[in-house]
Design an enzyme around this catalytic site. Sequence first.
Site, PDB file in Angstrom:
ATOM      1  CE  LYS A  17       0.807   1.463   4.409  1.00 20.80           C
ATOM      2  NZ  LYS A  17       1.649   2.851   4.576  1.00 20.80           N
ATOM      3  CB  ALA A 114       1.398  -7.131   2.453  1.00 24.04           C
ATOM      4  CG  ASP A 146      -0.556  -0.113   7.969  1.00 24.58           C
ATOM      5  OD1 ASP A 146      -1.417   0.774   8.253  1.00 24.58           O
ATOM      6  OD2 ASP A 146       0.489   0.136   7.751  1.00 24.58           O
TER       7      ASP A 146
HETATM    8  O1  C5P Z   1      -0.053  -1.202  14.168  1.00 26.18           O
HETATM    9  P1  C5P Z   1       1.444  -1.503  13.865  1.00 26.18           P
HETATM   10  O2  C5P Z   1       2.006  -2.641  14.802  1.00 26.18           O
HETATM   11  O3  C5P Z   1       1.664  -1.591  12.194  1.00 26.18           O
HETATM   12  O4  C5P Z   1       2.073  -0.326  14.480  1.00 26.18           O
HETATM   13  C1  C5P Z   1       3.506  -0.201  14.530  1.00 26.18           C
HETATM   14  C2  C5P Z   1       3.656   1.237  15.413  1.00 26.18           C
HETATM   15  O5  C5P Z   1       3.632   2.120  14.562  1.00 26.18           O
HETATM   16  C3  C5P Z   1       3.155   1.162  16.710  1.00 26.18           C
HETATM   17  O6  C5P Z   1       3.759   0.506  17.761  1.00 26.18           O
HETATM   18  C4  C5P Z   1       3.036   2.502  17.043  1.00 26.18           C
HETATM   19  O7  C5P Z   1       4.535   2.897  17.691  1.00 26.18           O
HETATM   20  C5  C5P Z   1       3.106   3.139  15.723  1.00 26.18           C
HETATM   21  N1  C5P Z   1       1.609   3.564  15.200  1.00 26.18           N
HETATM   22  C6  C5P Z   1       1.042   4.778  15.803  1.00 26.18           C
HETATM   23  N2  C5P Z   1      -0.219   5.013  15.282  1.00 26.18           N
HETATM   24  C7  C5P Z   1      -0.818   4.313  14.355  1.00 26.18           C
HETATM   25  C8  C5P Z   1      -0.235   3.269  13.834  1.00 26.18           C
HETATM   26  C9  C5P Z   1       1.052   2.900  14.207  1.00 26.18           C
HETATM   27  O8  C5P Z   1       1.749   5.281  16.699  1.00 26.18           O
HETATM   28  N3  C5P Z   1      -2.133   4.790  14.284  1.00 26.18           N
END
Ligand code: C5P
Length: 306
Positions: A17, A114, A146
């Site tokens: 993406k 993904a 994501d």
């Molecule tokens: O949700 P995901 O594991 O992909 O997120 C990775 C990191 O990105 C989180 O631990 C956080 O530090 C940051 N993040 C965030 N706010 C979001 C998405 C991700 O702070 N909306």
Amino acid sequence: MVAALPPTGVRVRVPAKINLALKVGPPRPDGFHPLATVFHAISLYDDLVAEPAPAGEFTVTVSGEDAELVPTDDSNLAIRAARRLAEAYAPAEGVRLSIKKAIPVAGGLAGGSADGAAALVACAALWALDLEQEELLAIAAELGSDVPFALVGGTAIGSGRGEQLVPALARGCYHWVLAFGTEGLSTPKVYGLYDELGGRTAPPPTVADELMNALRAGDAAALGESLDNDLQPAALTLRPVLRRVLDAGLDFGALGAVVSGSGPTVAFLAGSESAAIELSVALSAEGICRSVRRAVGPVHGARVVT
Ligand code: C5P
């Protein structure tokens, strides 16, 4: 060339993406940032094969782009996805996963997410679970912000921490040129620097009307002008060469340029396929990024392929 599929296996293809817009609010009590984003799935794919394994066995092997950077233990998002699905639906067997990566690791293109989404789709098919998309989406949201979008693909507006999706009214096929960075960027680090640089104080973040109107009209020139990422200044601070990459692409005629997600991949919008070819040749010759790839969008989300 994709290797022959084992007779008992399921193959899933899943897209990367880019974020056409990424507007970020102040951190929530759980540390995540509230987002208003426009996700757009592009034709840069990882392939995942799931094969049956004895009950309780969950393994993964990884090949292709950046394979050496991907963990193969239980922290691997595809393994976590398979285990989580197994916890919820108690299949009679385990799974052996193999991933062929084309999406760079830590590139701002949701490559790990993904693979998590691909594992959900592949294991659900392998174990004949017959699930509704909503059931997969609920598990996907637990796995990462994501992951749900990688299941649905297309062009979609994301809110919450990115996991709440509604399809965007979007027309047209867009030609993208991607400039990959020499080294990945840590997403938490980029969000952290975004906060340190002042972030945004007034929630909720919103996506500009200009961008939504451009998508609705299928107007590539207007879309190029409205690409927008709040995390871009933080990514540029951590990786100053990205400024040169952005400027070079715009000088070579891109309709717009934006760092994707937390970077360091830069996405350039071109006006046509031939413009994208010219732009990718010119950018490659500059020698300021690891490699350059063309892609089109939108494309569909994670799907079983035969
Ligand atoms: O949700 P995901 O594991 O992909 O997120 C990775 C990191 O990105 C989180 O631990 C956080 O530090 C940051 N993040 C965030 N706010 C979001 C998405 C991700 O702070 N909306």
